[in-house]
Design a protein around this motif. Structure first.
Motif, PDB file in Angstrom:
ATOM      1  N   ILE A  43     -61.145  92.710  74.017  1.00 51.16           N
ATOM      2  CA  ILE A  43     -60.893  92.277  75.387  1.00 51.16           C
ATOM      3  C   ILE A  43     -61.354  93.356  76.355  1.00 51.16           C
ATOM      4  CG2 ILE A  43     -59.110  91.596  77.053  1.00 51.16           C
ATOM      5  CD1 ILE A  43     -57.433  90.635  74.712  1.00 51.16           C
ATOM      6  N   ALA A  44     -61.933  92.902  77.471  1.00 49.31           N
ATOM      7  CA  ALA A  44     -62.310  93.796  78.564  1.00 49.31           C
ATOM      8  C   ALA A  44     -61.962  93.111  79.866  1.00 49.31           C
ATOM      9  CB  ALA A  44     -63.782  94.149  78.506  1.00 49.31           C
ATOM     10  N   LEU A  45     -61.312  93.820  80.776  1.00 44.58           N
ATOM     11  CA  LEU A  45     -60.901  93.270  82.056  1.00 44.58           C
ATOM     12  C   LEU A  45     -61.460  94.143  83.167  1.00 44.58           C
ATOM     13  CD1 LEU A  45     -57.128  92.375  81.468  1.00 44.58           C
ATOM     14  CD2 LEU A  45     -59.074  90.814  81.547  1.00 44.58           C
ATOM     15  N   LEU A  46     -61.985  93.495  84.189  1.00 46.25           N
ATOM     16  CA  LEU A  46     -62.444  94.175  85.395  1.00 46.25           C
ATOM     17  C   LEU A  46     -61.768  93.521  86.582  1.00 46.25           C
ATOM     18  CD1 LEU A  46     -66.289  94.491  84.691  1.00 46.25           C
ATOM     19  CD2 LEU A  46     -64.569  96.308  84.576  1.00 46.25           C
ATOM     20  N   VAL A  47     -61.066  94.330  87.411  1.00 46.18           N
ATOM     21  CA  VAL A  47     -60.324  93.800  88.544  1.00 46.18           C
ATOM     22  C   VAL A  47     -60.674  94.648  89.769  1.00 46.18           C
ATOM     23  CG1 VAL A  47     -58.054  93.300  89.503  1.00 46.18           C
ATOM     24  CG2 VAL A  47     -58.442  93.056  87.030  1.00 46.18           C
ATOM     25  N   PHE A  48     -61.043  93.958  90.839  1.00 40.69           N
ATOM     26  CA  PHE A  48     -61.287  94.618  92.116  1.00 40.69           C
ATOM     27  C   PHE A  48     -60.213  94.174  93.094  1.00 40.69           C
ATOM     28  CE2 PHE A  48     -65.455  94.720  90.154  1.00 40.69           C
ATOM     29  CZ  PHE A  48     -65.925  95.988  90.472  1.00 40.69           C
ATOM     30  N   SER A  59     -60.010  96.951  75.230  1.00 37.08           N
ATOM     31  CA  SER A  59     -59.275  97.178  73.980  1.00 37.08           C
ATOM     32  C   SER A  59     -59.976  98.200  73.104  1.00 37.08           C
ATOM     33  CB  SER A  59     -59.147  95.856  73.219  1.00 37.08           C
ATOM     34  OG  SER A  59     -60.439  95.298  72.959  1.00 37.08           O
ATOM     35  N   SER A  60     -61.333  98.303  73.221  1.00 37.70           N
ATOM     36  CA  SER A  60     -62.073  99.301  72.433  1.00 37.70           C
ATOM     37  C   SER A  60     -62.919 100.149  73.377  1.00 37.70           C
ATOM     38  CB  SER A  60     -62.936  98.620  71.374  1.00 37.70           C
ATOM     39  OG  SER A  60     -63.831  97.687  71.983  1.00 37.70           O
ATOM     40  N   SER A  61     -64.102  99.640  73.727  1.00 35.16           N
ATOM     41  CA  SER A  61     -64.991 100.339  74.646  1.00 35.16           C
ATOM     42  C   SER A  61     -65.530  99.326  75.641  1.00 35.16           C
ATOM     43  CB  SER A  61     -66.142 100.998  73.883  1.00 35.16           C
ATOM     44  OG  SER A  61     -67.104 101.490  74.787  1.00 35.16           O
ATOM     45  N   MET A  62     -65.399  99.657  76.915  1.00 37.75           N
ATOM     46  CA  MET A  62     -65.868  98.746  77.957  1.00 37.75           C
ATOM     47  C   MET A  62     -67.370  98.511  77.836  1.00 37.75           C
ATOM     48  SD  MET A  62     -65.176  96.865  80.584  1.00 37.75           S
ATOM     49  CE  MET A  62     -63.512  97.364  81.046  1.00 37.75           C
ATOM     50  N   GLN A  63     -68.132  99.579  77.540  1.00 35.40           N
ATOM     51  CA  GLN A  63     -69.578  99.447  77.434  1.00 35.40           C
ATOM     52  C   GLN A  63     -69.966  98.538  76.274  1.00 35.40           C
ATOM     53  OE1 GLN A  63     -71.661 100.649  79.678  1.00 35.40           O
ATOM     54  NE2 GLN A  63     -73.494  99.866  78.603  1.00 35.40           N
ATOM     55  N   GLN A  64     -69.287  98.701  75.133  1.00 34.41           N
ATOM     56  CA  GLN A  64     -69.602  97.859  73.972  1.00 34.41           C
ATOM     57  C   GLN A  64     -69.269  96.383  74.237  1.00 34.41           C
ATOM     58  OE1 GLN A  64     -67.546  99.512  70.622  1.00 34.41           O
ATOM     59  NE2 GLN A  64     -68.816 101.358  70.535  1.00 34.41           N
ATOM     60  N   VAL A  65     -68.158  96.131  74.905  1.00 39.41           N
ATOM     61  CA  VAL A  65     -67.783  94.746  75.201  1.00 39.41           C
ATOM     62  C   VAL A  65     -68.790  94.107  76.152  1.00 39.41           C
ATOM     63  CG1 VAL A  65     -66.012  93.282  76.205  1.00 39.41           C
ATOM     64  CG2 VAL A  65     -65.352  95.208  74.768  1.00 39.41           C
ATOM     65  N   ILE A  66     -69.241  94.883  77.166  1.00 37.35           N
ATOM     66  CA  ILE A  66     -70.211  94.352  78.118  1.00 37.35           C
ATOM     67  C   ILE A  66     -71.546  94.065  77.424  1.00 37.35           C
ATOM     68  CG2 ILE A  66     -71.550  94.902  80.185  1.00 37.35           C
ATOM     69  CD1 ILE A  66     -69.102  96.403  81.226  1.00 37.35           C
ATOM     70  N   GLU A  67     -71.989  94.989  76.538  1.00 36.77           N
ATOM     71  CA  GLU A  67     -73.239  94.756  75.814  1.00 36.77           C
ATOM     72  C   GLU A  67     -73.136  93.538  74.906  1.00 36.77           C
ATOM     73  OE1 GLU A  67     -74.050  98.366  73.774  1.00 36.77           O
ATOM     74  OE2 GLU A  67     -74.702  99.464  75.568  1.00 36.77           O
ATOM     75  N   ARG A  68     -72.006  93.410  74.265  1.00 35.52           N
ATOM     76  CA  ARG A  68     -71.814  92.242  73.401  1.00 35.52           C
ATOM     77  C   ARG A  68     -71.832  90.945  74.216  1.00 35.52           C
ATOM     78  NH1 ARG A  68     -66.700  91.458  69.214  1.00 35.52           N
ATOM     79  NH2 ARG A  68     -67.409  89.448  68.332  1.00 35.52           N
ATOM     80  N   TYR A  69     -71.251  91.008  75.378  1.00 38.09           N
ATOM     81  CA  TYR A  69     -71.252  89.826  76.253  1.00 38.09           C
ATOM     82  C   TYR A  69     -72.672  89.485  76.697  1.00 38.09           C
ATOM     83  CZ  TYR A  69     -70.688  87.057  80.490  1.00 38.09           C
ATOM     84  OH  TYR A  69     -70.805  86.087  81.446  1.00 38.09           O
ATOM     85  N   ASP A  70     -73.460  90.533  77.028  1.00 41.81           N
ATOM     86  CA  ASP A  70     -74.839  90.290  77.447  1.00 41.81           C
ATOM     87  C   ASP A  70     -75.657  89.670  76.315  1.00 41.81           C
ATOM     88  OD1 ASP A  70     -74.293  91.273  79.960  1.00 41.81           O
ATOM     89  OD2 ASP A  70     -74.962  93.318  79.485  1.00 41.81           O
ATOM     90  N   GLN A  71     -75.461  90.162  75.090  1.00 45.93           N
ATOM     91  CA  GLN A  71     -76.182  89.605  73.947  1.00 45.93           C
ATOM     92  C   GLN A  71     -75.791  88.137  73.711  1.00 45.93           C
ATOM     93  OE1 GLN A  71     -75.355  92.190  70.648  1.00 45.93           O
ATOM     94  NE2 GLN A  71     -76.563  93.901  71.462  1.00 45.93           N
ATOM     95  N   HIS A  72     -74.524  87.877  73.802  1.00 43.93           N
ATOM     96  CA  HIS A  72     -74.064  86.503  73.602  1.00 43.93           C
ATOM     97  C   HIS A  72     -74.618  85.578  74.678  1.00 43.93           C
ATOM     98  CE1 HIS A  72     -71.405  83.398  72.023  1.00 43.93           C
ATOM     99  NE2 HIS A  72     -71.005  83.136  73.248  1.00 43.93           N
ATOM    100  N   SER A  73     -74.633  86.035  75.901  1.00 47.60           N
ATOM    101  CA  SER A  73     -75.180  85.217  76.991  1.00 47.60           C
ATOM    102  C   SER A  73     -76.665  84.959  76.791  1.00 47.60           C
ATOM    103  CB  SER A  73     -74.940  85.901  78.335  1.00 47.60           C
ATOM    104  OG  SER A  73     -73.557  86.060  78.574  1.00 47.60           O
TER     105      SER A  73
END
Length: 207
Positions: A43-48, A59-73
């Motif tokens: 899980i990764a959460l970004l709140v402004f 839950s682990s690394s924000m950068q890894q979650v974002i990269e995984r999301y980009d790959q999935h997209s």
């Protein structure tokens, strides 16, 4: 004391809004941590905030979650693109088939024959002759079926007429017999002895 149901809408007071944001943000991050621990989810959460301040949780690394999301997209977009390309190719193929069938139908109707070669015209003529023979055969079969059906219907009507004539003849015979019986019963035969007795009595009176 029961808890009141809070109406979900923008809080007008800036102070109350900031306090509510802080409380709800902490509760949201806590729920995300619990979900990650209980379900082994990444899980990764970004709140402004309304002031533009960033708050994040991973839950682990924000950068890894974002990269995984980009790959999935990217994979989803690629799959959608391939599906769109396949649909576009099928649509083009279908359009070609429809155009071909439409052109053949027009030629069968005697239209757009100027561009046809001699071989195409001969083939078209053979197709029309085969189709015409099938139409004529089907028409003849239908006519024969109708004739046979009418013949059977005529035979049935003749048989019905014969039965009705026989029934009428039987009824007329029975009515004539009843008339004869009634007429004979109305006029009984006179006895010869009675007539003779009346004559004898008349003679004795004159004496």
């Amino acid at each position: 004391m029961t808890r009141r149901k809070i109406q979900i809408k923008k809080i007008d007071s800036i102070t109350v809004r900031q306090v509510t944001f802080s409380k709800r943000r902490k509760g949201l991050f806590k729920k995300a941590q619990e979900l990650s621990t209980l379900c082994d989810a990444e899980i990764a959460l970004l709140v402004f905030s309304s002031t533009g301040k960033l708050f994040d949780y991973a839950s682990s690394s924000m950068q890894q979650v974002i990269e995984r999301y980009d790959q999935h997209s990217a994979i989803q977009k690629l799959g959608q693109s391939s599906v769109d390309l396949q649909l576009e190719g099928d649509e083009n193929q279908l359009s070609k088939v429809v155009a071909k069938r439409t052109r053949e139908l027009r030629r069968l109707n005697g239209e757009e024959l100027q561009e046809c070669a001699l071989e195409e015209l001969q083939e078209l003529e053979e197709r029309l002759q085969r189709g015409l023979s099938r139409v004529s055969k089907t028409k003849d079969e239908r006519i024969v079926k109708q004739i046979n059906a009418r013949r059977r219907k005529g035979i049935q009507l003749m048989e019905q007429n014969q039965r009705m004539e026989q029934r009428l003849a039987q009824e007329q015979g029975q009515s004539s017999e009843s008339i004869i019986i009634c007429s004979s019963s109305d006029n009984p035969p006179q006895d010869s002895d009675s007539s003779d007795t009346s004559l004898k009595l008349g003679l004795s009176l004159f004496k």
